[in-house]
Scaffold this active site. Sequence first.
Site, PDB file in Angstrom:
ATOM      1  CG  ASP A 483      -5.981   5.666 -51.270  1.00  0.00           C
ATOM      2  OD1 ASP A 483      -5.069   6.151 -51.962  1.00  0.00           O
ATOM      3  OD2 ASP A 483      -5.926   5.579 -50.031  1.00  0.00           O
ATOM      4  CG  ASP A 552      -1.032   9.335 -46.694  1.00  0.00           C
ATOM      5  OD1 ASP A 552      -2.173   9.744 -46.999  1.00  0.00           O
ATOM      6  OD2 ASP A 552      -0.661   8.162 -46.862  1.00  0.00           O
TER       7      ASP A 552
HETATM    8  C1  GLA Z   1      -3.529   5.773 -48.173  1.00  0.00           C
HETATM    9  C2  GLA Z   1      -4.206   7.115 -47.994  1.00  0.00           C
HETATM   10  C3  GLA Z   1      -4.530   7.342 -46.536  1.00  0.00           C
HETATM   11  C4  GLA Z   1      -5.413   6.236 -46.041  1.00  0.00           C
HETATM   12  C5  GLA Z   1      -4.745   4.898 -46.278  1.00  0.00           C
HETATM   13  C6  GLA Z   1      -5.672   3.756 -45.952  1.00  0.00           C
HETATM   14  O1  GLA Z   1      -2.275   5.783 -47.587  1.00  0.00           O
HETATM   15  O2  GLA Z   1      -3.409   8.134 -48.485  1.00  0.00           O
HETATM   16  O3  GLA Z   1      -5.165   8.587 -46.367  1.00  0.00           O
HETATM   17  O4  GLA Z   1      -6.643   6.284 -46.708  1.00  0.00           O
HETATM   18  O5  GLA Z   1      -4.338   4.744 -47.630  1.00  0.00           O
HETATM   19  O6  GLA Z   1      -5.100   2.540 -46.173  1.00  0.00           O
END
Ligand code: GLA
Length: 743
Positions: A483, A552
């Site tokens: 990430d 997301d």
């Molecule tokens: C980001 C990612 C999510 C999740 C969160 C965790 O927003 O896009 O899918 O992994 O971080 O903190």
Amino acid sequence: MKRILLCLAAILAILPAEARKAKKTFTHETVPVPAVEPCIVAVETEGTSLVFSVREDRQVHQLYYGTKVDAEEFACVPAKQGRYSNGSLAYPATGARFLGEPALHLKYADGTHNTELRYIGHETSDTQGVVTTTLHMKDYVTDVLVDLVFDAYPAEDVIAAHSEIVNGGKTPVSMLQYASSALWFNADQYLLSHVHGVWAHEMQLEHELLGHDTKVIESRRGTQLTQCSNPSFLLSLGTAELREDDGEVVAGALAWSGNFRLSFERDVENRLSVVAGIGPHAAAYPLAAGARFRTPDMLWTFSGKGAGQASRNLHRWARKWGVYGGGSINPILLNSWEGAYFTFNTQTLLRMMDDAAGMGLEMFVLDDGWFGNAYPRNNDDAGLGDWQVNVQKLPEGMDYLAQYAHSKGLKFGIWIEPEMVNPESELAHAHPEWVVQSPGREIYQERNQWVLDLTNPAVQDFVFGVFDNTLQLSPAIDYVKWDCNRPVFSMGSPYLGEEQDRFYVEYVQGLYKIMERVRAKYPDVLVQCCSSGGARVDYGALKYFNEVWTSDDTDGLERVFMQYGTSLIYPACIMAAHVSTVPNHQSRNVTPLKFRFDVACQGRLGLELQPRYLSQEEMALVHRCVESYKGFRDIVFNGDLYRLGSPYGSDHYGLLYVSPDKSRAVVFVYAIRYDAQGGEGVPFRLKGLDPELRYKVTEQNVDHSCWWGDGGTFSGAFLGSGAFNPRLPALYSSAVFVLEEEL
Ligand code: GLA
């Protein structure tokens, strides 16, 4: 066959010694440029030609890019001489009579800004079917050399273009613009289609008819580039609408995960120049004496059959050449994030794994929240940087969890965000100098975190170490979700000292160096590229990553649009698409579970929810959808995409993937706006099928089909006639059909 046409004599002749002395001071004596025999240089794929002409005065002009032609025929085209004659230079540089958007803008140590590139030779070579044409050029006064390199992928009709800039002189040169590629187009109108967005709303398509000013698509975010703007576009020539199946469409995509600039400049003669490359914002990159700079690949494809073919060209290229592990089928997973967030212990996770196995899934991914002890990661304000297993939550350790997953027949994945650090962490206290910052200025936070300075080799070692050490937690870790949750503010590197102009470029180069090490040591680990969802979706990253977290936002309706936008440039095999509960923290929209599945099955299917909250009825549907997906996903991963219109402005949208041999296909249709007529049947003309073949049509995941012909066998021609008209009676009605050749 290898053709070498290097004009070595010309290289020596182009800069006589007396002339080199003369350039030291401002003088009226012009450095002479010996004439060269004019020639045509063609870069060709099976269906397209990109034609350059080398003129007697050694200027290189682009004459054509489009459907395949006999390039040599262009040898008779007379060279333009007038004031607009520079308007098609192969790699236009600031200087002389060129007043348009430059691909190259150099500032020399003596303070001058003029560069005029002249041809010194070209060569062509073939490496495993990729045909590389290199045009060697040189500024006729200084010792700057530029190679324009075109890698042609014949079967996919894709050309990857980059430049290599060499400072052959004895003093540094400052690069103010250093694009990868510039191409010219000739049409009476140009429609630019481009995706932009914001968190949880990425990849939204916009169109713009280009006027006579310069349109620039640029990002200065440092990281998380594609959350707002993707370094890619479709350009329709001679039309004011984006047409799916006909008309001339050029697609371009820059393979770079950092700041970028794509400029579109229509000149007084209606020619359009497209210049694409690294964004020069705050990045006047210094090129030391003797140094060579390689720009990233700019991918081009030309389609005479609309946007659909342009996308398919890029998809085919991506699966074979552009995506790490492209072509292989990635597992159906349950991700812990939306089901557990930061609140879990070993028991929570074991139960989720039991449920995942019970639902027929193939992998469990432990998302954020598993690490940090002195500063435990119980929410997003602490712990990033401290990549040790949290002993409170997971006293049995990571290997216990990963082995448990394997014992249930599941692969195991884990989340990391190694480029970032929370101020509340042991790492931030131990290494404040590793944080991106500018002296005396506040280090602004976003999501309570700072960015690590990837230009620093010590930080690169650390970040590689995060990946490496995480993998050492268990031999049963199969997948890593990488990430990157914020952009760069107040850019600055303690490591680079006074050389801050290097920052934006070397951050990305640092990331790629880390990924090279990751791939050398862990070639088989699946790695997902996530950046608050789809904020790092580009062909630079995809060289190392197997897939991306598209967004997301898992809302079915939003996803129809985001996946459509993604599909314009990127293949379905990279598109992670999860089903979650509704409403959720990203979306208040409530779509039926089947609609969410029918949308998620367009990509790499996953679930992102707490299975124990599903009703029996929902669980039964999950089983059914997962099993049917297993039967057709190979077509999703490796088939050709045919979009049936566009979701924008339509009540209904559909698409199908067709297997390469056309013997199988999977069709998706959706009602995305209320339409009273949908219950009567919505005609879709299925494309990409073999008109002669007969296909058995079977709707998936239902007891009662929404199409009268379900279970029957029909020719591809019939299915393309509009007779395929499933009923979509309500908003969010959806259907999936599998088509199989009747043997
Ligand atoms: C980001 C990612 C999510 C999740 C969160 C965790 O927003 O896009 O899918 O992994 O971080 O903190």
